[in-house]
Structures are given as structure tokens and as C-alpha cells.
Design an enzyme around this catalytic site. Structure first.
Site, short mmCIF file in Angstrom:
data_model
loop_
_atom_site.label_atom_id
_atom_site.label_comp_id
_atom_site.label_asym_id
_atom_site.label_seq_id
_atom_site.Cartn_x
_atom_site.Cartn_y
_atom_site.Cartn_z
N SER A 192 0.84 -1.19 0.00
CA SER A 192 0.00 0.00 0.00
C SER A 192 0.88 1.25 0.00
O SER A 192 1.70 1.42 -0.89
CB SER A 192 -0.97 -0.05 1.19
OG SER A 192 -1.99 0.90 1.05
N GLU A 305 -9.07 -4.56 -5.00
CA GLU A 305 -8.48 -3.72 -3.96
C GLU A 305 -9.50 -2.81 -3.28
O GLU A 305 -9.57 -2.73 -2.06
CB GLU A 305 -7.39 -2.82 -4.59
CG GLU A 305 -6.20 -3.57 -5.18
CD GLU A 305 -5.12 -3.87 -4.17
OE1 GLU A 305 -5.33 -3.63 -2.97
OE2 GLU A 305 -4.07 -4.37 -4.59
N HIS A 400 -8.05 -5.21 -0.68
CA HIS A 400 -6.84 -4.58 -0.17
C HIS A 400 -6.47 -5.17 1.19
O HIS A 400 -7.34 -5.47 2.01
CB HIS A 400 -7.07 -3.07 -0.04
CG HIS A 400 -5.83 -2.27 0.15
ND1 HIS A 400 -4.85 -2.20 -0.80
CD2 HIS A 400 -5.41 -1.49 1.19
CE1 HIS A 400 -3.88 -1.40 -0.38
NE2 HIS A 400 -4.19 -0.97 0.84
#
Length: 484
Positions: A192, A305, A400
Site C-alpha cells: 500500500s 483492492e 486490499h
């Protein structure tokens, strides 16, 4: 069991307690890699650690960086929070003379949240399985790590998060041999915002690591100088930086909440910015126009995600108009938002899923593909993947953060992300072996060689596919704003 490691700054005592089934792994927690960034050093680049005498205890995690987390949550996890936070944690099979591969992990959290002592990032299992050394890092976050105010705080005050990370990597190069690691075989992984930071380090020519893993990085989020100045203006408008005395940490955190995060995707107000010092140009521009360090890169994203972020929105939000507005916000002026929606509608019948798929590609998949494609086309080894393993929570898909329990093997730390049954643990075994092959210097699968090149799909059916979603990803070519 205890062990002592001898660094050039002093000796450290670690232990294996708290490692559960991995009791043969020695852990050094809260190891300082820089002087405390407090007092006159608050807005300054990281400085060397003062040397100490005797054996320093390294059996407890250090304080986490200041962030928006409740005292109750801190107490539940037995954590403290302080600006004196520039520490790292090391998991090693032994603090001996062996030269094991090293994996340094930069956590995510929008450069505003997170810490290296999170249970999800416990490195004991990965270190034991691969006979490697695993390192996690704490660094300054939020305003304290990213405020762009060089006129106010002077040169060297920008991108302090990146400066901390670079300083930590220099420390690893110099000291990891004392922990059984090979300073010439360092892989840095970022997830990330950690991957965004890693792309910026690569674009800046950082040569303090030998391989890189980018997981779920929204690489287009590196901010322009104008965007960073706008965030600084919002903070300065609160008045906390214009008075005679320095504000307290709690005041700074309160002021952070006044900053507008923007539409979808958020502006990422605390991500790195192009400051003309640490970052001269946007990483996507650098990748296209000049050489970066010629090191192997493993990079990819999860299939869905953005779904975990849209999960907080009610179903009624996702109207046709909302989806078109989101498409326009992403595609920008001069582009046909309806054409973008039409392209995604063929594969996504629900408006919620369609809206999330657009952001997933714009924010994560397409910029990652563009970044590593350029790196591959310069003759560098690149290995592309897409994680398709779904969360057990209905509607999240391969969301995610779901890569984290699979890579570290800590399935029980976040069972809602990737599951914790036999099938999920088998998926983790597959992912870990591939990542470890890369960390050891190998080639885990066929190299990616440009548009439509081989991509490893990791899911119930794992294998290589060519031309994976090339049509949808092509929509976002040249869709990112000009950076400067």
C-alpha cells in the site's frame, strides 16, 4: 532463550519469547536506527543513533508513531505511542555469522497509520520457513512525516517519512550482519503506502537494497508540489504552527482531521510529494524516461483492492449518476466517462462492484503495471502477479490488505481478510514459497516482458496468464495528471 547482537552502536539483547510455534526464532524488538526526532529534531532529517555502553534490552516493541488511534486500542494491544518512534524489529534464526537473505518490510496505512509491531506483520514464521532475516520498520507518519513547509521549517524538512525509511535501510546495510543477515542480499517489500514509498525510493535512485517487492501500491498517489502545498495551507489555517511554541503531538493529530481527503480515490494527503530534493519527478515519469536502479522487481495488486473501502458505503449510494461521477473524477476532463463505465459494465453487473473496479485499476493496477512495464522494457527482471484469493467476508472479493496474512502466514491475526481454514493456509504456503524464492535471489515464475506479458494469478487456480485484462488497463494510459 536470549541472544546478544553486537552492532557498531552497542550490544542488544533479544529473546524468543512470544514467538509461539516459532520458538527457535530470536526477536530483537524496538531497535533504534536513528536518534529520537523530538525537540529540535522534530522537523529535521533522521540523525544517527547515539552509542551506548553495556547490553541494551531489545525484548519489547518500541512506541508506535503518533497516529489517530484510541487509547483503549493502544492499551488492548499493550502499545505506547510517542514521537520517539524510529525503531525497527528483527526476526532471525540466529544472531550468528551466517549470511542469510534479508527482507525489510515497509507497512501501509496511507502514511498516516500503521506500525511495524502489528501482529499481522510478525516475521517469525516467515523467517523460520525461509531461513531469512525479517525486519519491520517504524517511521514518522501523518503531518510529522509529510508536511511540505520548507519556507517554514527550512531545507531538509520535507518527505521525512522517506528520509526515515532511507536511514533505516542504511542502518540495515551497515548492521544486519550482526543479526545473521547478508547486507548484500537485502529485499525491500512495501505494501500500500509502503509500496508507494518504495517506488519513490527507486525513482530517486536509492541503492540501499538489492531487490524490491511492491504489493498493492497506489503508485499514482505521489503528490505534486501544488497538492502538498494545499495540504500544508489547510494545516497552517488551524493556527497550530504559527504560534510561538511548538504544538503537542495530540494537537497535531487533531489538526490532521481538518484536512480534506478528497473524492474517490482520496488525495492521499500524507503520501510522498515531489519536493525537488528527495523526489525530483513523479515515479511514473521517472520509470518512463530514465533508468532506475537495475534490480529485480516483483510487483502486483489484488483483484478487488477498492471493495474494502466501498464497504462502508450504503447500497443506495451506488446510483448510475454516482458511478458516472466517479468515472469522470478518475478519467479527467476531456475523456468520455460513459465509455469508461461501458467498458467495465461487461464484467461487473452490480454498480457497487463496477465502481470499485474502476478505482482498483486507476489507483492500483494500472499505475503498477505502467511502472514495472517500463522497468522490464529496460531489460530488468520483473515478476507480475494478481492476487485473486477472496476474503471470506461476502462482497469483498480479493480486497486490499488480503495479501498480508498470506505473505506473513499470520492467518489468525486477520481471518476476515483471507480466511483461516486449510484452503487459506495452503494459499499462504504457495504465496510464501514464491516470495521466498524471490528473496533468496531466484526467479519465482516467468518474467514479465511488457504489455500483455505473463502475469501470475494467485487464487484457487494458480498459474500464468498472458494478456490479463490488458484492455481495461489500457483505459488508464495517459490518464494521470501532469506532475511537477
Amino acid at each position: 532463550m536470549t541472544a546478544v547482537a553486537h552492532t557498531s552502536y552497542g550490544a542488544l539483547r533479544g529473546d524468543s519469547t512470544g514467538s509461539g510455534a516459532c520458538g527457535d526464532i530470536v526477536v530483537f524488538r524496538g531497535v533504534p536506527y536513528a536518534a529520537p526526532p523530538t525537540g529540535e529534531l522534530r522537523w529535521r532529517p533522521p540523525q544517527p543513533v547515539p552509542k551506548w555502553t553495556g547490553v541494551r534490552d531489545a525484548t519489547a516493541f518500541g512506541p508506535i508513531p503518533p497516529q489517530d488511534i484510541s487509547p483503549e486500542r493502544l492499551a488492548k494491544r499493550s502499545l505506547t505511542m510517542s514521537e520517539d518512534c524510529l525503531t525497527l524489529n528483527i526476526w532471525t534464526p540466529a544472531a550468528d555469522g551466517n549470511r542469510r537473505p534479508v527482507l525489510v518490510f515497509l507497512h501501509g496505512g496511507g502514511q498516516a497509520l500503521g506500525h511495524g509491531s502489528a501482529p499481522l506483520l510478525d516475521g517469525a514464521g516467515l523467517a523460520r520457513r525461509g531461513d531469512i532475516v525479517v525486519v519491520t520498520v517504524n517511521f514518522r507518519l501523518g503531518v510529522l512525516g509529510s508536511l511540505y513547509a520548507p519556507d517554514w521549517h527550512g531545507p531538509g524538512s520535507t518527505n521525512l517519512t522517506l528520509r526515515d525509511q532511507r536511514h533505516a535501510l542504511q542502518w540495515v546495510r551497515e548492521q544486519i550482519g550482526a543479526f545473521g543477515g547478508n547486507p548484500g542480499a537485502v529485499t525491500v517489500a512495501g505494501q500500500s503506502s509502503g509500496a508507494i514509498a518504495l517506488s519513490a525510493l527507486l525513482a530517486g535512485g536509492c541503492d540501499l537494497f538489492d531487490r524490491a517487492i511492491l504489493q498493492s501500491g497506489g503508485l499514482e498517489r505521489v503528490r505534486s508540489m501544488a497538492a502538498a502545498s494545499s495540504v500544508a495551507a489547510q494545516l497552517l489555517a488551524t493556527g497550530i504552527l504559527t504560534r510561538a511554541e511548538e504544538p503537542g503531538g495530540a494537537e497535531i493529530l487533531a489538526a490532521q482531521r481538518c484536512i480534506d481527503p478528497g473524492f474517490v480515490p482520496p488525495q492521499g494527503p500524507f503520501h510522498p510529494c515531489i519536493d525537488g530534493d528527495v523526489i525530483a519527478e513523479h515515479p511514473l515519469v521517472v520509470a518512463r524516461t530514465r533508468d532506475m536502479p537495475a534490480i529485480p522487481v516483483l510487483a502486483g495488486t489484488t483483484r478487488d483492492e477498492w471493495r474494502i473501502f466501498d464497504a462502508v458505503l450504503d447500497e443506495g449510494v451506488f446510483t448510475e449518476q454516482y458511478v458516472r461521477d466517479r468515472a469522470h473524477a478518475l478519467a479527467g476532463d476531456g475523456h468520455d466517462a460513459d465509455a469508461v463505465v461501458a467498458t467495465y459494465r461487461a464484467d461487473h453487473h452490480k454498480l457497487r462492484e463496477l465502481a470499485g473496479a474502476m478505482v482498483t485499476d486507476y489507483h492500483f493496477t494500472a499505475p503498477t503495471e505502467q511502472f514495472v512495464r517500463a522497468h522490464a522494457e529496460r531489460g530488468n527482471a520483473v515478476f507480475r502477479y494478481e492476487l485473486q484469493w477472496p476474503s471470506p467476508r461476502a462482497g469483498l472479493g480479493a480486497c486490499h490488505d488480503s495479501c498480508l496474512p498470506l505473505v506473513f502466514g499470520n492467518m489468525d491475526a486477520a481471518p476476515s481478510l483471507a480466511g483461516d481454514d486449510a484452503a487459506a493456509r495452503h494459499m499462504s504456503d504457495v504465496v510464501q514459497e514464491l516470495w521466498l524464492e524471490f528473496v533468496r535471489g531466484g526467479e519465482p515464475w516467468e518474467r514479465y516482458d511488457g504489455v500483455g506479458g505473463p502475469t501470475m494469478l494467485l487464487g484457487a487456480e494458480t498459474g500464468i496468464e498472458r494478456g490479463h485484462r490488458a484492455g481495461q488497463l489500457a483505459i488508464w494510459e495517459n490518464r494521470y495528471p501532469a506532475y511537477g
